[in-house]
Design an enzyme around this catalytic site. Structure first.
Site, PDB file in Angstrom:
ATOM      1  N   HIS A   1      64.156 -12.564  66.093  1.00  0.00           N
ATOM      2  CA  HIS A   1      65.075 -13.243  65.239  1.00  0.00           C
ATOM      3  C   HIS A   1      64.849 -14.926  65.138  1.00  0.00           C
ATOM      4  O   HIS A   1      66.027 -15.658  65.072  1.00  0.00           O
ATOM      5  CB  HIS A   1      66.515 -12.951  65.868  1.00  0.00           C
ATOM      6  N   THR A   2      63.701 -15.171  65.246  1.00  0.00           N
ATOM      7  CA  THR A   2      63.221 -16.586  64.817  1.00  0.00           C
ATOM      8  C   THR A   2      62.687 -16.858  63.672  1.00  0.00           C
ATOM      9  O   THR A   2      62.637 -17.923  63.067  1.00  0.00           O
ATOM     10  CB  THR A   2      62.125 -17.089  66.160  1.00  0.00           C
TER      11      THR A   2
ATOM     12  N   GLY B   1      61.742   0.393  63.866  1.00  0.00           N
ATOM     13  CA  GLY B   1      61.535  -1.069  64.284  1.00  0.00           C
ATOM     14  C   GLY B   1      60.032  -1.312  64.380  1.00  0.00           C
ATOM     15  O   GLY B   1      59.628  -2.543  64.846  1.00  0.00           O
ATOM     16  N   LEU B   2      58.938  -0.633  63.793  1.00  0.00           N
ATOM     17  CA  LEU B   2      57.858  -0.787  63.974  1.00  0.00           C
ATOM     18  C   LEU B   2      57.092  -1.042  62.522  1.00  0.00           C
ATOM     19  O   LEU B   2      55.885  -1.039  62.079  1.00  0.00           O
ATOM     20  CB  LEU B   2      56.958   0.353  64.356  1.00  0.00           C
TER      21      LEU B   2
ATOM     22  N   SER C   1      57.309   0.183  59.186  1.00  0.00           N
ATOM     23  CA  SER C   1      56.844   0.969  58.403  1.00  0.00           C
ATOM     24  C   SER C   1      56.712   0.568  56.881  1.00  0.00           C
ATOM     25  O   SER C   1      55.974   1.042  56.013  1.00  0.00           O
ATOM     26  CB  SER C   1      57.323   2.703  58.557  1.00  0.00           C
ATOM     27  N   SER C   2      57.866   0.021  56.809  1.00  0.00           N
ATOM     28  CA  SER C   2      58.152  -0.530  55.244  1.00  0.00           C
ATOM     29  C   SER C   2      57.421  -1.627  55.028  1.00  0.00           C
ATOM     30  O   SER C   2      56.780  -1.695  53.951  1.00  0.00           O
ATOM     31  CB  SER C   2      59.453  -0.734  54.837  1.00  0.00           C
TER      32      SER C   2
ATOM     33  N   ASP D   1      56.960  -9.280  59.585  1.00  0.00           N
ATOM     34  CA  ASP D   1      56.493  -8.095  59.579  1.00  0.00           C
ATOM     35  C   ASP D   1      55.422  -7.956  58.497  1.00  0.00           C
ATOM     36  O   ASP D   1      54.314  -7.683  58.815  1.00  0.00           O
ATOM     37  CB  ASP D   1      57.673  -7.077  59.137  1.00  0.00           C
TER      38      ASP D   1
ATOM     39  N   TYR E   1      72.412  -7.792  60.772  1.00  0.00           N
ATOM     40  CA  TYR E   1      71.209  -8.625  60.637  1.00  0.00           C
ATOM     41  C   TYR E   1      71.722  -9.910  59.605  1.00  0.00           C
ATOM     42  O   TYR E   1      71.488 -10.923  60.044  1.00  0.00           O
ATOM     43  CB  TYR E   1      70.179  -7.849  60.053  1.00  0.00           C
TER      44      TYR E   1
HETATM   45  C1  GLA Z   1      63.215  -7.352  61.519  1.00  0.00           C
HETATM   46  C2  GLA Z   1      62.877  -8.415  60.398  1.00  0.00           C
HETATM   47  C3  GLA Z   1      61.881  -9.518  60.791  1.00  0.00           C
HETATM   48  C4  GLA Z   1      62.604 -10.249  61.832  1.00  0.00           C
HETATM   49  C5  GLA Z   1      63.115  -9.287  62.867  1.00  0.00           C
HETATM   50  C6  GLA Z   1      63.689  -9.820  64.348  1.00  0.00           C
HETATM   51  O1  GLA Z   1      61.990  -6.802  61.868  1.00  0.00           O
HETATM   52  O2  GLA Z   1      62.189  -7.630  59.236  1.00  0.00           O
HETATM   53  O3  GLA Z   1      61.904 -10.308  59.764  1.00  0.00           O
HETATM   54  O4  GLA Z   1      63.560 -11.049  61.571  1.00  0.00           O
HETATM   55  O5  GLA Z   1      63.772  -8.088  62.570  1.00  0.00           O
HETATM   56  O6  GLA Z   1      62.779 -10.681  64.890  1.00  0.00           O
END
Ligand code: GLA
Length: 393
Positions: A40-41, A128-129, A131-132, A176, A225
């Site tokens: 979240h940075t 949370g890996l 995929s998109s 990502d 988010y």
């Molecule tokens: C998701 C978002 C990223 C990032 C993380 C948190 O993966 O797609 O851009 O903000 O959450 O670090």
């Protein structure tokens, strides 16, 4: 031998051959990612330290004359034909990542050539890996390979983010897409999300990165988010800076009193996480895995207590991981609320670690987790037909 390629690559090749009776012109790959630290940075113009993993989306493709892409998605068991040139919203699921990527390319002035292809992957969906991001980068890589325009990895990451923000409608940061585009084998990449400067830092040879999937999926993640983003922006406005990146720990300590307590906690996470991330990259450079692990532990606590994006399942997984053999640090990874944690583990203990955490988590949570040792891989790449033929020979 193409037989040496990973399973999803084999599946798209076999599907392409079955449909077209020949090898594809290109086989593209774009990896998922796990973030070691720096959570979240990215949308606060700060620092992140992710690695591209050995799970990826693969597309086997060949050019066609029609101005369209005709795609068979093996994992969904669906086919779609998407016309190029005039893009309309309202499509569904996986097709929106392809359509959005094509739209972002066109908006940026790239020529779009039509192609037909098969797509499959082994990045778990919604875990949370990323995929998109992998699907977006694979789509962009296919357009570049088929249309013959040069591959500018950071630029393409920016277009993939645009697809996600403006087409798919998810307000994510750049992490990502950037790591899926620019990952480096054996390395994590320190990304300065303001300047987009990249610095590859070697992962310690005697430690492994383990992905710990809680087998829970994040609910309400989009609204939470966006709420976190808004709180960070409110904190930045309080300090009269562009982004929380510009607030030093000293300034935070002196001037945060006036902030409302929740906003103050959110700011404290971001300001301290940026420091931890830069420190973790330095620790990796000097080969100090223990220091990295300690920073990961602190990151988790900050995400749990100050940023409030962990979950019961993630906290449990992290707790069990820390008590398992060889663990030097563990934390939730990605947006949070479910999905995966990540641990840094002594290589010699990797097997015992995985066995112990899998057993303990299943017993405590009543749910079977997915745990895997991962390795850092290169970002999005392409194999040409000639290279595929050479592999087959
Ligand atoms: C998701 C978002 C990223 C990032 C993380 C948190 O993966 O797609 O851009 O903000 O959450 O670090």
């Amino acid at each position: 031998m193409t037989a040496a390629l990973p399973a999803p690559a084999q599946r798209v090749l076999a599907d392409f051959r079955a449909r077209h009776g020949t090898l594809p012109e290109v086989l593209v790959r774009a990896p998922g990612r796990v973030n070691l630290i720096g959570e979240h940075t990215d949308y606060n113009d700060g620092f992140v330290l992710p690695l591209a993993i050995d799970r990826a989306v693969w597309i086997a493709a060949a050019p066609i004359l029609a101005p369209e892409i005709a795609v068979h998605a093996l994992d969904q068991g669906e086919e779609a034909t998407l016309p190029l040139g005039h893009f309309a919203k309202g499509g569904h699921g996986w097709t929106e990542y392809l359509r959005g990527s094509a739209w972002a390319l066109q908006e940026a002035g790239y020529p779009l050539a039509g192609w037909t292809g098969s797509v499959a992957g082994d990045v778990p969906l919604g875990a949370g890996l990323s995929s998109s991001a992998a699907l977006e980068l694979a789509t962009l890589r296919a357009f570049a390979a088929v249309g013959g325009f040069p591959w500018d990895a950071p630029r393409m990451a920016g277009l993939a983010q645009r697809a996600e923000n403006a087409w798919v409608g998810v307000n994510c940061g750049i992490m990502d897409q950037m790591i899926s585009a620019t990952g480096q084998a054996g390395h994590a990449v320190l990304i300065d999300c303001r300047t987009l400067a990249l610095a590859a830092v070697p992962l310690p040879a005697d430690h492994v990165v383990v992905v710990l999937d809680t087998a829970t999926r994040r609910g309400l993640v989009d609204s939470a988010y966006n709420e976190r983003r808004a709180q960070c922006e409110a904190a930045a406005a309080h300090f009269k800076v562009d982004a929380l990146r510009d607030v030093s720990p000293a300034r935070l300590a002196h001037e945060a009193e006036a902030l409302e307590p929740v906003t103050r906690r959110r700011a404290r996470h971001v300001v301290s996480e940026n420091q931890r991330t830069v420190a973790a990259a330095e620790a990796l450079r000097r080969g100090d895995a223990r220091a990295v692990g300690r920073l990961m532990d602190l990151s988790h606590e900050s995400l749990r207590d100050d940023f409030a994006v962990s979950s019961e399942a993630l906290d449990l997984m992290v707790r069990l991981a820390r008590h398992a053999p060889g663990c030097v640090g563990a934390r939730m990874t990605g947006a949070g609320f479910g999905g995966c944690a990540v641990a840094l583990v002594e290589a010699a203990q990797a097997e015992a670690f995985v066995d112990e955490v899998a057993r303990a988590y299943a017993a405590a949570a009543g749910r079977t987790p997915a745990l895997y040792v991962t390795t850092a891989r290169a970002g999005a790449s392409v194999l040409t037909r000639t290279e595929l033929e050479a592999l087959d020979a």
